[in-house]
Design a protein around this motif. Structure first.
Motif, PDB file in Angstrom:
ATOM      1  N   LEU A  98       0.689  -0.856  -0.056  1.00  0.00           N
ATOM      2  CA  LEU A  98       0.069  -0.041  -0.071  1.00  0.00           C
ATOM      3  C   LEU A  98       0.878   1.791  -0.163  1.00  0.00           C
ATOM      4  O   LEU A  98      -0.008   2.004  -0.227  1.00  0.00           O
ATOM      5  N   GLY A  99       1.883   1.216   0.690  1.00  0.00           N
ATOM      6  CA  GLY A  99       2.551   2.026   0.856  1.00  0.00           C
ATOM      7  C   GLY A  99       3.340   2.718  -0.458  1.00  0.00           C
ATOM      8  O   GLY A  99       3.912   4.325  -0.710  1.00  0.00           O
ATOM      9  N   ILE A 100       3.878   1.827  -1.242  1.00  0.00           N
ATOM     10  CA  ILE A 100       4.777   2.030  -2.360  1.00  0.00           C
ATOM     11  C   ILE A 100       3.685   2.873  -3.440  1.00  0.00           C
ATOM     12  O   ILE A 100       4.538   4.232  -3.841  1.00  0.00           O
ATOM     13  N   PRO A 101       2.217   2.618  -4.101  1.00  0.00           N
ATOM     14  CA  PRO A 101       2.020   4.190  -4.155  1.00  0.00           C
ATOM     15  C   PRO A 101       1.827   5.147  -4.032  1.00  0.00           C
ATOM     16  O   PRO A 101       1.738   6.154  -4.624  1.00  0.00           O
ATOM     17  N   VAL A 102       1.815   5.286  -2.395  1.00  0.00           N
ATOM     18  CA  VAL A 102       1.513   6.337  -2.264  1.00  0.00           C
ATOM     19  C   VAL A 102       2.433   7.544  -2.119  1.00  0.00           C
ATOM     20  O   VAL A 102       2.252   8.322  -2.390  1.00  0.00           O
TER      21      VAL A 102
ATOM     22  N   LEU B 180       4.723   6.612  -4.863  1.00  0.00           N
ATOM     23  CA  LEU B 180       5.432   7.143  -5.459  1.00  0.00           C
ATOM     24  C   LEU B 180       4.142   8.102  -5.842  1.00  0.00           C
ATOM     25  O   LEU B 180       4.895   9.340  -7.177  1.00  0.00           O
ATOM     26  N   TYR B 181       2.882   8.338  -5.531  1.00  0.00           N
ATOM     27  CA  TYR B 181       1.906   9.742  -6.640  1.00  0.00           C
ATOM     28  C   TYR B 181       2.232  10.234  -5.548  1.00  0.00           C
ATOM     29  O   TYR B 181       2.057  11.751  -6.185  1.00  0.00           O
ATOM     30  N   GLN B 182       3.024  10.856  -3.970  1.00  0.00           N
ATOM     31  CA  GLN B 182       3.470  11.987  -3.423  1.00  0.00           C
ATOM     32  C   GLN B 182       4.537  12.843  -4.292  1.00  0.00           C
ATOM     33  O   GLN B 182       4.551  13.756  -4.550  1.00  0.00           O
TER      34      GLN B 182
ATOM     35  N   ILE C 282       3.826  18.956  -4.416  1.00  0.00           N
ATOM     36  CA  ILE C 282       4.860  20.118  -4.802  1.00  0.00           C
ATOM     37  C   ILE C 282       5.361  20.478  -3.835  1.00  0.00           C
ATOM     38  O   ILE C 282       5.256  20.643  -2.122  1.00  0.00           O
ATOM     39  N   THR C 283       7.060  21.193  -4.122  1.00  0.00           N
ATOM     40  CA  THR C 283       7.911  21.907  -3.442  1.00  0.00           C
ATOM     41  C   THR C 283       7.740  23.501  -3.812  1.00  0.00           C
ATOM     42  O   THR C 283       8.005  23.280  -4.830  1.00  0.00           O
ATOM     43  N   THR C 284       8.326  23.688  -2.532  1.00  0.00           N
ATOM     44  CA  THR C 284       8.061  25.491  -3.372  1.00  0.00           C
ATOM     45  C   THR C 284      10.121  26.220  -2.289  1.00  0.00           C
ATOM     46  O   THR C 284      11.007  25.522  -1.329  1.00  0.00           O
ATOM     47  N   THR C 285      10.541  26.089  -3.375  1.00  0.00           N
ATOM     48  CA  THR C 285      12.294  26.346  -2.941  1.00  0.00           C
ATOM     49  C   THR C 285      12.957  27.760  -3.446  1.00  0.00           C
ATOM     50  O   THR C 285      12.288  28.942  -4.244  1.00  0.00           O
TER      51      THR C 285
ATOM     52  N   LEU D  96      11.441  10.145  -8.911  1.00  0.00           N
ATOM     53  CA  LEU D  96      11.981   9.643  -7.821  1.00  0.00           C
ATOM     54  C   LEU D  96      12.851  10.514  -6.693  1.00  0.00           C
ATOM     55  O   LEU D  96      13.943  11.415  -7.549  1.00  0.00           O
ATOM     56  N   PHE D  97      12.301  10.811  -5.491  1.00  0.00           N
ATOM     57  CA  PHE D  97      13.167  11.837  -5.185  1.00  0.00           C
ATOM     58  C   PHE D  97      13.563  13.475  -5.280  1.00  0.00           C
ATOM     59  O   PHE D  97      14.257  13.839  -5.023  1.00  0.00           O
ATOM     60  N   ASN D  98      12.673  13.494  -5.968  1.00  0.00           N
ATOM     61  CA  ASN D  98      12.358  14.407  -7.215  1.00  0.00           C
ATOM     62  C   ASN D  98      11.494  15.441  -7.335  1.00  0.00           C
ATOM     63  O   ASN D  98      10.642  14.922  -8.228  1.00  0.00           O
ATOM     64  N   ARG D  99      10.582  16.177  -6.662  1.00  0.00           N
ATOM     65  CA  ARG D  99       8.993  16.156  -6.493  1.00  0.00           C
ATOM     66  C   ARG D  99       9.103  17.889  -7.350  1.00  0.00           C
ATOM     67  O   ARG D  99       9.663  18.254  -7.219  1.00  0.00           O
ATOM     68  N   PRO D 100       8.161  17.359  -7.950  1.00  0.00           N
ATOM     69  CA  PRO D 100       7.183  19.121  -8.525  1.00  0.00           C
ATOM     70  C   PRO D 100       7.780  20.142  -7.910  1.00  0.00           C
ATOM     71  O   PRO D 100       7.443  20.921  -6.532  1.00  0.00           O
ATOM     72  N   GLU D 101       8.327  21.314  -8.270  1.00  0.00           N
ATOM     73  CA  GLU D 101       8.869  22.431  -7.256  1.00  0.00           C
ATOM     74  C   GLU D 101       8.061  23.620  -8.474  1.00  0.00           C
ATOM     75  O   GLU D 101       8.360  23.709  -9.911  1.00  0.00           O
ATOM     76  N   ILE D 102       7.991  24.476  -7.435  1.00  0.00           N
ATOM     77  CA  ILE D 102       8.271  26.085  -7.906  1.00  0.00           C
ATOM     78  C   ILE D 102       9.462  26.899  -6.673  1.00  0.00           C
ATOM     79  O   ILE D 102       9.870  26.087  -5.576  1.00  0.00           O
TER      80      ILE D 102
END
Length: 294
Positions: A24-28, A30-32, A37-40, A280-286
Motif C-alpha cells: 500500500l505504501g509504494i503507490p502512495v 510514488l503518487y507523492q 509540490i515543493t517550494t524552493t 523519484l526523490f525529485n518532487r515537482p517544484e516552484i
C-alpha cells in the motif's frame, strides 16, 4: 509446543502486516513524488541591481507538460498565491508534444495571469508542435501573458528599471526548416539594444536550456531562468540528478542555483513528466527567487 506455535503465528502475522504496508505504501510514495509540490527559496545578490528592486520576488515555473494539479490547477495556483511574487516566469514545455492537450496548460496560465504579470518562453516540446504553436501563443497573449520570442522588455519599479529577455528554444529553427540566428547572436542583439537604451542595466534571461549557461555568461546576463532538465528525473543523495535531456547522464545543471563570474543560473526541476512518467526523490517544484542589492 503451544507457545512456539503462537510465536510462529505472531511472526507470520507481522510479516503479512509488513507486506501489506509495503504494497500500500509504494503507490502512495510514488503518487507523492509526482504530485506534492515543493517550494524552493533562493536569494540572488548583485551590486548591479537597482535599489528599488531590492527584495523583488520572481516566481519560476517550468515544464508543466500539460499536467493537472487539481481542478482548475487549484493546488498549484494556491501555492503560487501563497508565495506573493512580483512577477511569474515560465521557461518552456508548457505542453507535451507526445500527448498534445492544451486544456490544463491554458487553465494554469489564465489563473496565473490573474495573480501578477506572467512572462513566458517556449521549449523544445512547443517546437515539436510548431504547427499548433501559433494558436497557443495567440491564446496566451489574449489572456495577458507576455510571450518573449527573441526579444526583451523593460520592467519598471518606482522609477528604476531592469530588463527581461526571452529566447526561442533552438529547436524552433530546425522544426521550421529555416536558418535562424544562433542563441549567441540573439543574446548579443538584445544586449546591444538594451545597453544602447540604458548602459550597464540589470538583465534577466528566460531560456529553456540550462546547458547553454556559458553563452549566457558571455553575454553578461545577470540571472538566467531555465528548465528542461527535470531535475535529472531521479535524484540520489550526494549524486544529484541521474539524466537530463541535452546533458545526458549525471548532468551538470539539473536543479537550483549555479554561479559563474557575475552570472547566475537558476534551474527548475519542473512540474510534469514527459518520456519517463515517474519522479523519484525529485518532487515537482516552484522556485521563488528574491533579488538583493549588495
Amino acid at each position: 509446543m503451544i507457545k512456539i506455535e503462537k510465536l510462529f503465528k505472531r511472526k507470520g502475522l507481522k510479516k503479512i502486516a509488513f507486506l501489506l504496508i509495503l504494497i500500500l505504501g509504494i503507490p502512495v510514495f510514488l503518487y507523492q513524488q509526482n504530485n506534492m509540490i515543493t517550494t524552493t527559496n533562493i536569494i540572488v545578490e548583485s551590486n548591479r541591481l537597482p535599489e528599488r528592486f531590492d527584495g523583488y520576488r520572481i516566481l519560476h515555473l517550468s515544464d508543466l507538460h500539460s499536467k493537472s494539479f487539481g481542478e482548475n490547477q487549484k493546488y498549484l495556483v494556491n501555492k503560487v498565491k501563497k508565495a506573493q511574487p512580483d512577477i511569474i516566469v515560465f521557461t518552456g514545455d508548457l505542453i507535451d508534444s507526445r500527448r498534445y492537450n492544451e486544456e490544463h496548460s491554458i487553465i494554469l496560465m489564465e489563473e496565473l495571469a490573474k495573480i501578477t504579470e506572467v512572462y513566458y518562453v517556449n521549449g523544445n516540446h512547443e517546437a515539436r508542435r510548431w504547427n499548433e504553436y501559433p494558436n497557443l501563443e495567440k491564446t496566451l497573449q489574449q489572456m495577458g501573458v507576455k510571450v518573449l520570442r527573441n526579444t526583451h522588455l523593460p520592467i519598471n519599479r518606482d522609477g528604476d528599471q531592469i530588463y527581461i529577455i526571452g529566447i526561442d528554444d533552438p529547436n524552433f529553427d530546425y522544426a521550421m526548416n529555416r536558418e535562424g540566428k544562433s542563441v549567441r547572436d540573439v543574446l548579443e542583439i538584445n544586449r546591444w539594444k538594451i545597453d544602447e537604451a540604458q548602459t550597464n542595466s540589470f538583465k534577466i534571461l528566460l531560456s529553456h536550456r540550462p546547458e547553454l549557461f556559458s553563452l549566457y555568461v558571455e553575454s553578461n546576463i545577470d540571472i538566467t531562468f531555465s528548465g528542461h532538465a527535470h531535475g535529472g528525473q531521479i535524484r540520489l543523495p550526494f549524486i544529484g540528478g541521474l539524466f537530463s535531456p541535452g546533458q545526458g547522464f549525471l548532468p551538470k545543471y539539473s536543479s537550483g542555483k549555479y554561479e559563474e563570474k557575475d552570472s547566475t543560473l537558476i534551474v527548475s526541476r519542473g512540474l510534469g513528466n514527459s518520456i519517463f512518467p515517474q519522479r523519484l526523490f525529485n518532487r515537482p517544484e516552484i522556485i521563488v527567487v528574491e533579488l538583493k542589492n549588495k
